[in-house]
Design an enzyme around this catalytic site. Structure first.
Site, short mmCIF file in Angstrom:
data_model
loop_
_atom_site.label_atom_id
_atom_site.label_comp_id
_atom_site.label_asym_id
_atom_site.label_seq_id
_atom_site.Cartn_x
_atom_site.Cartn_y
_atom_site.Cartn_z
N THR A 115 -30.48 26.57 -7.13
CA THR A 115 -29.75 27.38 -6.15
C THR A 115 -28.99 26.50 -5.16
O THR A 115 -27.86 26.80 -4.78
CB THR A 115 -30.75 28.27 -5.39
N ASP A 137 -42.94 25.37 -5.74
CA ASP A 137 -43.08 24.00 -6.26
C ASP A 137 -43.07 22.94 -5.16
O ASP A 137 -43.48 21.80 -5.39
CB ASP A 137 -41.95 23.69 -7.26
#
Ligand code: F6P
Length: 358
Positions: A115, A137
């Site tokens: 993104t 993450d």
């Protein structure tokens, strides 16, 4: 003068996306300035295809504790963004057109690594962009932490806790496979929190013989069971030596659902124990954000709102040394924040007797 803000959530979802958007919106609405917020549906797809909704104050009410994203999300891989596919749509041009048609002053983008590459491209194309660091993450460059991470640590830890009791009863070796894509933050933290005996992460390639040795030693000392927290991206020392192409080839012909099953088979052969695999999978991204993430995402959102009000664009809001900071998007895009094998947390884990199989 009216400020027009666009907002979208892109990539894999996580907990506290809603809390972060609420943080931005509340800060803007409470500023006393005239503000319109447009929500794009399903990530960049909404921006590309002009699918949006004018949001109201009520849209941001009652969402602090809700997981997922009320705008919807999707993956639009960066490598396809500048490629014109069979639908003939120039995605970059279409996104710019939507932005200018709505006369937006800024686009707030909540997302992870992929993104951010697209967000930076849109910045280069002249759009005013502010981003917020989302991902379980915790692998985004430029911020000590991402929102979603702490909630996912809680879920993964709970999975390890549950496995602990049944592993103890049956005297089994258990692998809990933890998400994290190419990095080991989630596995390292959940593994330590859940008291795993062995933690395997991508940043520290493992030697299967050393993993087997650790299990044997534990059992010789009288432990009836062993818990391994294995990152979905864990890699053996041999595989780490392969070129990218060779490794891809290996994965293309891979007979296991994931690396944990390969490790389980090898360990069962080497140690003769019953080895079971548990994969909590997407539960790690689901459910309500933990209290830490609710506060953290709200603070990030509030800082984003302040930057917009100050007319400062081209930044990701990050968290460094306990402060909310603005990090230039060009510094963030395309870089991964990985676990340093020499970091103090890894050294401390080793002092606690945890094996990394290295
Ligand atoms: O980036 C978040 C994440 O959950 C990773 O940990 C995982 O590798 C990936 O997304 C899974 O992606 P998908 O939801 O597309 O299966």
């Amino acid at each position: 003068m009216m400020k027009r803000i666009g907002m979208l959530t892109s990539g894999g979802d996580c907990q506290a996306l809603n809390a972060a958007m609420r943080g931005v919106a509340k800060t803007l609405y409470n500023s006393g300035e005239a503000v319109e917020i447009y929500g794009f549906l399903d990530g960049y797809q909404g921006l590309i295809h002009g699918k949006f909704r004018l949001l109201t104050y009520d849209d941001f009410s009652g969402i602090l504790t809700k997981g997922g994203t009320f705008l919807g999300s999707s993956r639009t891989p960066f490598k396809t963004i500048q490629v014109i596919e069979s639908d003939g749509i120039d995605k970059v041009a279409a996104m710019k057109q939507t932005y200018y048609k709505l006369q937006l002053d800024c686009l707030v983008i909540l997302g992870g690594n992929g993104t951010h590459k697209t967000a930076n491209l849109l910045r280069q194309e002249g759009l005013n962009i502010i981003t917020l660091p989302k991902t379980i993450d915790n692998d985004l460059w430029g911020t000590d932490m991402t929102f979603g991470f702490q909630s996912a640590v809680n879920v993964a830890t709970e999975a390890i806790d549950c496995i602990h009791t049944t592993a103890a009863s049956h005297g089994r070796v258990f692998i809990v496979e933890v998400m994290g894509h190419k990095v080991g933050w989630l596995t390292l933290n959940a593994g330590m929190a859940g008291g795993a005996d062995i933690i395997l992460i991508p940043e520290i390639p493992y030697d299967i013989d050393k993993v087997a040795k650790k299990i044997r030693e534990r059992h010789e000392k009288g432990s009836r069971f062993t818990i391994l927290a294995v990152a979905e991206g864990a890699i053996s020392k041999e595989d780490a030596k392969l070129s990218k192409k060779e490794y891809k080839k290996k994965l293309a012909n891979y007979k296991y659902p994931s690396v944990s099953y390969e490790i389980a088979e090898q360990l069962a052969k080497k140690c003769g124990f019953d080895v079971r695999v548990t994969v909590p999978g997407h539960t790690q991204r689901g459910g309500s954000p933990c209290p830490y993430d609710r506060v953290f995402a709200s603070r990030l959102g509030s800082k984003a709102g302040q930057l917009i009000l100050d007319g400062e664009f081209g930044y990701m809001v990050g968290y460094r040394k306990r402060e909310m900071v603005k990090v230039p998007l060009e510094e963030v895009a395309g870089k991964l924040k990985m676990v340093d094998p020499e970091s103090s947390i890894v050294k401390e884990a080793k002092l606690l007797g945890i094996s990394f199989g290295d």
